[in-house]
Design a protein around this motif. Structure first.
Motif, short mmCIF file in Angstrom:
data_model
loop_
_atom_site.label_atom_id
_atom_site.label_comp_id
_atom_site.label_asym_id
_atom_site.label_seq_id
_atom_site.Cartn_x
_atom_site.Cartn_y
_atom_site.Cartn_z
N GLY A 174 0.82 -1.21 0.00
CA GLY A 174 0.00 0.00 0.00
C GLY A 174 0.85 1.26 0.00
O GLY A 174 0.55 2.22 -0.73
N SER A 175 1.92 1.27 0.78
CA SER A 175 2.81 2.44 0.82
C SER A 175 3.53 2.64 -0.51
O SER A 175 3.77 3.79 -0.93
N VAL A 176 3.86 1.55 -1.16
CA VAL A 176 4.52 1.65 -2.46
C VAL A 176 3.57 2.23 -3.50
O VAL A 176 3.95 3.07 -4.33
N LYS A 177 2.31 1.80 -3.45
CA LYS A 177 1.31 2.37 -4.35
C LYS A 177 1.20 3.88 -4.17
O LYS A 177 1.17 4.65 -5.14
N LEU A 178 1.13 4.31 -2.91
CA LEU A 178 1.00 5.75 -2.63
C LEU A 178 2.20 6.52 -3.16
O LEU A 178 2.05 7.59 -3.74
N PHE A 179 3.39 5.95 -2.99
CA PHE A 179 4.59 6.61 -3.48
C PHE A 179 4.55 6.77 -5.00
O PHE A 179 4.79 7.86 -5.53
N LEU A 180 4.23 5.69 -5.69
CA LEU A 180 4.24 5.72 -7.15
C LEU A 180 3.14 6.63 -7.69
O LEU A 180 3.39 7.44 -8.60
N ARG A 181 1.96 6.51 -7.14
CA ARG A 181 0.82 7.24 -7.69
C ARG A 181 0.82 8.72 -7.30
O ARG A 181 0.08 9.52 -7.89
N SER A 182 1.63 9.07 -6.30
CA SER A 182 1.76 10.48 -5.93
C SER A 182 2.95 11.13 -6.62
O SER A 182 3.30 12.28 -6.34
N GLY A 183 3.58 10.39 -7.52
CA GLY A 183 4.76 10.90 -8.20
C GLY A 183 5.96 11.04 -7.28
O GLY A 183 6.85 11.85 -7.53
N GLY A 184 5.96 10.27 -6.19
CA GLY A 184 7.07 10.31 -5.25
C GLY A 184 6.88 11.30 -4.12
O GLY A 184 7.76 11.45 -3.26
N GLU A 185 5.72 11.99 -4.10
CA GLU A 185 5.47 13.00 -3.07
C GLU A 185 5.17 12.35 -1.70
O GLU A 185 5.54 12.90 -0.67
N THR A 186 4.51 11.21 -1.72
CA THR A 186 4.16 10.52 -0.48
C THR A 186 5.10 9.34 -0.29
O THR A 186 5.01 8.35 -1.01
N SER A 187 5.99 9.45 0.64
CA SER A 187 6.99 8.40 0.85
C SER A 187 6.76 7.72 2.19
O SER A 187 5.76 7.95 2.88
N PHE A 188 7.73 6.89 2.58
CA PHE A 188 7.64 6.14 3.83
C PHE A 188 9.05 5.82 4.31
O PHE A 188 9.93 5.49 3.51
N ASN A 189 9.26 5.96 5.61
CA ASN A 189 10.50 5.55 6.25
C ASN A 189 10.16 4.58 7.38
O ASN A 189 9.20 4.83 8.14
N ASP A 190 10.93 3.50 7.50
CA ASP A 190 10.68 2.59 8.60
C ASP A 190 11.27 3.16 9.90
O ASP A 190 11.78 4.28 9.94
N ALA A 191 11.19 2.38 10.98
CA ALA A 191 11.62 2.85 12.29
C ALA A 191 13.11 3.18 12.34
O ALA A 191 13.56 3.93 13.21
N PHE A 192 13.88 2.63 11.41
CA PHE A 192 15.32 2.90 11.36
C PHE A 192 15.66 4.02 10.37
O PHE A 192 16.83 4.31 10.13
N GLY A 193 14.63 4.60 9.75
CA GLY A 193 14.84 5.68 8.81
C GLY A 193 15.08 5.23 7.38
O GLY A 193 15.44 6.04 6.51
N THR A 194 14.89 3.95 7.09
CA THR A 194 15.09 3.43 5.73
C THR A 194 13.89 3.80 4.87
O THR A 194 12.75 3.55 5.25
#
Length: 223
Positions: A174-194
């Motif tokens: 789901g997070s990958v979909k948001l990243f791709l469909r937002s043109g990279g505007e909506t990203s995600f970092n895990d608890a370690f900052g990755t």
């Protein structure tokens, strides 16, 4: 001069020929080539191979599929991802409770029918199966995005199928979909900052066509 040179050249050769005639019968017997056609290993229990450390490849990959899938293919992909997650340690549990070689969360394991996390952390073969099942599920969820975005640039990253699947392992499909469909505007970092972007880059370009897209994979789906 020439006559002396001929003597020097020919004399050792003649001595060598004469010495061949002095080889004993015992020495001839020792130096002859043995005929091994009369011997057979039929009926003997021979164990010349040691099990792979994972003890899983035959469980995870069909017998007709070559085991030499390294480098930029499926095995190379999963081993590179495993090294990033846990340095390939099946028995790793991080500070947030993520488990095993591929650092699975309990909720993700539950989605593919694995309830017993204590058994999971002790079972390398089960961990390999879980990785393939989860990747198959992610490929199904993201199948349209893989087709639409592969080869394109999003958020400064060139998108590939393997990068998408690696990012889905990190952040969920789901997070990958948001990243791709937002043109990279909506990203995600895990608890370690990755970040999603880092996985899209790091694991790009692998051939993961071996992985089938399966809507609801379960352990029984493994060959």
């Amino acid at each position: 001069m020439i006559r002396n040179l001929v003597k020097i050249t020919v004399l050792p050769f003649m001595i060598g020929l004469l010495s061949l005639g002095n080889i004993s019968e015992k020495e001839r017997e020792f130096t002859k080539t043995e005929d091994f056609s009369q011997y057979s290993t039929e009926g003997l229990d021979l164990f010349y191979t040691a099990p792979l450390p994972e003890e899983t490849l035959q469980d995870v990959i069909p017998s007709y599929f070559p085991l030499a899938l390294t480098g930029q293919m499926y095995i190379g992909f999963k081993e590179a991802l495993a090294f990033k997650e846990s340095q390939g340690n099946y028995f790793s549990i991080n500070t947030f409770g993520y488990l095993g070689k591929y650092q699975f969360g309990a909720s993700t394991l539950d989605l593919i029918g694995i309830k017993n996390t204590k058994n999971f952390i002790k079972n390398p073969a089960l961990q390999e199966k879980a990785f393939l099942l989860n990747t198959s599920r992610n490929k199904w969820v993201l199948r349209r995005d893989i087709k639409r975005y592969s080869g394109k640039w999003v958020g400064g990253v060139k998108i590939t199928e393997s990068g998408i699947l690696a990012a889905a392992h990190l952040a969920g499909p789901g997070s990958v979909k948001l990243f791709l469909r937002s043109g990279g505007e909506t990203s995600f970092n895990d608890a370690f900052g990755t970040s999603i972007e880092s996985y899209l880059r790091k694991f790009s370009g692998y051939d993961v066509s071996f992985v089938q897209a399966v809507k609801r994979p379960r352990l029984g789906d493994i060959w």
